[in-house]
Design an enzyme around this catalytic site. Structure first.
Site, PDB file in Angstrom:
ATOM      1  N   GLU A 188      -7.358  11.246   3.095  1.00 46.66           N
ATOM      2  CA  GLU A 188      -8.692  11.094   2.484  1.00 46.66           C
ATOM      3  C   GLU A 188      -8.855   9.696   1.884  1.00 46.66           C
ATOM      4  OE1 GLU A 188     -10.544  11.981  -1.794  1.00 46.66           O
ATOM      5  OE2 GLU A 188      -9.004  13.369  -1.097  1.00 46.66           O
ATOM      6  N   ASP A 226     -11.802   7.237   3.137  1.00 44.94           N
ATOM      7  CA  ASP A 226     -12.831   6.723   2.234  1.00 44.94           C
ATOM      8  C   ASP A 226     -13.070   5.236   2.493  1.00 44.94           C
ATOM      9  OD1 ASP A 226     -14.544   6.780  -0.216  1.00 44.94           O
ATOM     10  OD2 ASP A 226     -12.939   5.545  -1.048  1.00 44.94           O
ATOM     11  N   GLU A 232     -13.668  13.022   4.665  1.00 44.31           N
ATOM     12  CA  GLU A 232     -13.067  11.684   4.596  1.00 44.31           C
ATOM     13  C   GLU A 232     -11.672  11.692   5.218  1.00 44.31           C
ATOM     14  OE1 GLU A 232     -15.230   9.601   0.767  1.00 44.31           O
ATOM     15  OE2 GLU A 232     -13.359  10.687   0.431  1.00 44.31           O
TER      16      GLU A 232
END
Length: 233
Positions: free
Chosen positions: A48, A52, A124
């Site tokens: 994640e 991002d 993400e």
């Protein structure tokens, strides 16, 4: 007949992973490992973190190349509207992550903002997994298909002009006061914190909001403040 849900998911998004462990990790929430420590799995938080950054770069590239006449400030507002948590959790549900995510039994009972945070983070993580497995060009195409398509609606309906900006503009126009925000409380574990924030004009609290970050809680508080203001007319 193929009954493997992850393979069906790959088909639905049009991406077949070379490294199947990457796509499997996308769906593992930290809480799941607390109840299944013996499986030796990895949760999706590192992925994640990568996703991002990839998401922000891909959206920035899309805006930079597609709107050469637009200033930085305007593109920043558009990007924020595209990558906000609500947008990511919506897409996460739409492509089927909600049905595949593995959490603890307790976490599985959560609904609302706590669940949306898990789904936004998993989206993400999926972006991070696609980048690692397929490279930037493929993940750029994925992000444009599932995120950037919303830009026309965002521009037409001025959805990038958020509640915080509106509240500040009206407060300065009507009262000559700039709103301030104060964190009232924090709850939940570190990986899924919920912030409660108050929106103030001077010493008067006009609205309270919640969010998975201070910024999102401020936006929610500003929306509540605007609604309270309208109702008090």
């Amino acid at each position: 007949m193929n009954n493997n849900p992850i393979e069906e998911f790959e088909k639905s998004i049009g991406i077949e992973f070379k490294d199947k462990s990457l796509i499997q990790t996308v769906f593992i929430h930290r809480s799941y490992l607390n109840e299944h420590k013996s499986l030796g799995l990895e949760h999706n938080e590192r992925m994640e973190f990568l996703g991002d950054a990839v998401l922000e770069l891909a959206v920035t590239k899309f805006l930079y190349e597609g709107y050469p006449d637009k200033p930085e400030g305007e593109m920043t507002n558009w990007r924020s509207a595209l990558v906000k948590g609500e947008s990511l959790s919506f897409e996460s549900k739409k492509i089927g992550i909600d049905a595949l995510i593995k959490t603890s039994r307790g976490e599985a009972k959560n609904v609302g903002k706590a669940r949306d945070l898990i789904l936004a983070n998993a989206f993400e993580a999926l972006i991070g997994a696609i980048y690692l497995d397929q490279g930037f060009d493929v993940v750029q195409e994925f992000i444009e298909k599932y995120i950037c398509y919303k830009l026309t609606e965002i521009i037409e309906n001025k959805l990038y002009y958020d509640a915080k900006s509106k509240f500040q503009e009206l407060a300065q126009e009507r009262m000559g006061i700039t709103p301030t925000y104060e964190v009232l409380s924090e709850s939940g574990p570190d990986h899924a914190k919920i912030f409660r924030v108050g929106a103030y004009l001077g010493k008067n609290k006009i609205g309270e909001g919640e969010g998975t970050s201070k910024q999102r809680a401020q936006l929610d508080a500003a929306e509540k403040a605007l609604a309270s203001w309208e109702n008090s007319k």
